[in-house]
Write a protein that holds these residues in place. Sequence first.
Motif, short mmCIF file in Angstrom:
data_model
loop_
_atom_site.label_atom_id
_atom_site.label_comp_id
_atom_site.label_asym_id
_atom_site.label_seq_id
_atom_site.Cartn_x
_atom_site.Cartn_y
_atom_site.Cartn_z
N VAL A 220 0.84 -1.20 0.00
CA VAL A 220 0.00 0.00 0.00
C VAL A 220 0.88 1.26 0.00
N GLY A 221 1.99 1.21 0.74
CA GLY A 221 2.92 2.34 0.70
C GLY A 221 3.49 2.56 -0.68
N ILE A 222 3.77 1.47 -1.40
CA ILE A 222 4.24 1.59 -2.77
C ILE A 222 3.18 2.26 -3.64
N GLY A 223 1.92 1.88 -3.44
CA GLY A 223 0.84 2.52 -4.19
C GLY A 223 0.76 4.01 -3.93
N ALA A 272 -2.14 -1.69 -7.42
CA ALA A 272 -2.45 -2.76 -8.38
C ALA A 272 -1.71 -2.54 -9.69
N TRP A 273 -1.56 -1.28 -10.09
CA TRP A 273 -0.80 -0.99 -11.31
C TRP A 273 0.66 -1.40 -11.14
N ALA A 274 1.22 -1.15 -9.97
CA ALA A 274 2.63 -1.48 -9.74
C ALA A 274 2.86 -2.99 -9.72
N LEU A 316 8.09 -1.59 -17.07
CA LEU A 316 7.82 -2.87 -16.43
C LEU A 316 8.71 -3.12 -15.21
N THR A 317 9.78 -2.34 -15.10
CA THR A 317 10.65 -2.51 -13.93
C THR A 317 9.95 -2.11 -12.64
N VAL A 318 8.75 -1.52 -12.73
CA VAL A 318 8.02 -1.13 -11.53
C VAL A 318 7.66 -2.36 -10.69
#
Length: 466
Positions: A220-223, A272-274, A316-318
């Motif tokens: 969630v923090g990444i989002g 979700a995108w990540a 895509l490296t995300v």
Amino acid sequence: MTSHSPSSPVRRGVPMPLWLQGLFELGSVAVLSWLLVLLTVLMVWLADGFDDLGLPGGFALSGQVWLLAHLVPLQVSLEPGAGLPATTGALTLVPLGLTLVPFALAWAAGRRLARACWEGQFWQPYLTGLAGYAGLGAGAALLFRTEEVSAAPWAGALFPLVPVALGAFVGAFRASRSLPGLIGVNAAAWVERTSQYSRWAGSYVWAVLRAGFLAAVAGVGIGGAVLAAALLWNWNDVVTVYQRLGTGAPGDTALTALQLGYLPNLVVWAFAWATGAGFDLGAGTHVSPLGTEPGPVPLLPVLAALPPEQLPAWALTVVVLPLLAGVLAGWWFVREGENHLDDWMAIRLPARWLTYPLSALLTGAFTGLVAGVLTMALSWIAQGSLGLGRLVQVGPDGLQVLLLFGAEVALGAAVGCALGPWLEREPPAAPLRPGAPAQAGRSAAGAEPAGPVAPEDSAAVPSPER
């Protein structure tokens, strides 16, 4: 929470019975959360933000927003107008930012109730308060219904209990610091009567659950980081949409409040995108690191931060970010958890070259499963339908998030578990040889095994139950 004994004195300073206090505390949560919504609606109405709505319409709108914030689906039925056909559908896209309001208020109410109860009595105010909350929710569904928007009374009674019951229980647990004090059952005493291997299993499962929760929180923090970066990168486009709408100060205020209400949803969508799963913005519009499938989207300023149709290959490296969340969870497991699975495997099979990587892979898989299930539930809550036209499918697919994020965390957690002992400068030792002293062996986390470690210990440590 106050401990209870047969000779304990009667409670002092409690002006009402526990069941009545539960009704009062959780009833206050319902009233305060609705008043906050009503105040926001009235401020926009006083600024001429709802020209055609009127004061009675604003009153009904506040109740409908309150119900939606409590996860209650709304049935929308719009008359044809402005060249558009009649529309009927279900509005289920919950503004999670508003859902946090009753959750936080219930958290505080649960803390107060826990302090007012003896051990094992929390259920009395808790259940009566939830029953009263269900009655208020059903009443709100009946009171605030209009010809255009309505909610089923049974849904108004049941769905609001989810955030309120969870918030009150978590708040009470944080106040009492004792699960037996809340439920009246001492699980720790029951565990003490089980076998050594059963205690190992319980400790291991609890550590895996916490590691999976940590990975989900990191996700969630990444989002949030991805969403903030997108907004900063496309800030000029966001401002341009505000200017194109030309709604003035009242309209801009209403738009900003709407977007803040859906801010947690947007964070989950960015997460979700990540992961690579992406999310939908209506039928035919899908956003993922592979690119954005074109399609009309609602004219909201925040949606100007959507990525373009074609993204460079390096985008895509995300997906490395969810892998890092798994590495963090695995490392935490080594630092704080107890890898009794590795202890058990080292005892049963002396081939350390096999048991150590195998236990790391299994622990990573279990951690990924927990993290995937948690984020799948969060994705389901953050997605829904606006009930209008194409916008009947908005948000991420929970099953895809489970599969992708679970696999990413599993791989990262396995790496974190394998490298954790060396990062802590305590590499795992070789397994004990028969007849070696117990102090010679250490677990993969660098801690002393807490159970049977050599045949000589079999007389002192009970054998596992078969």
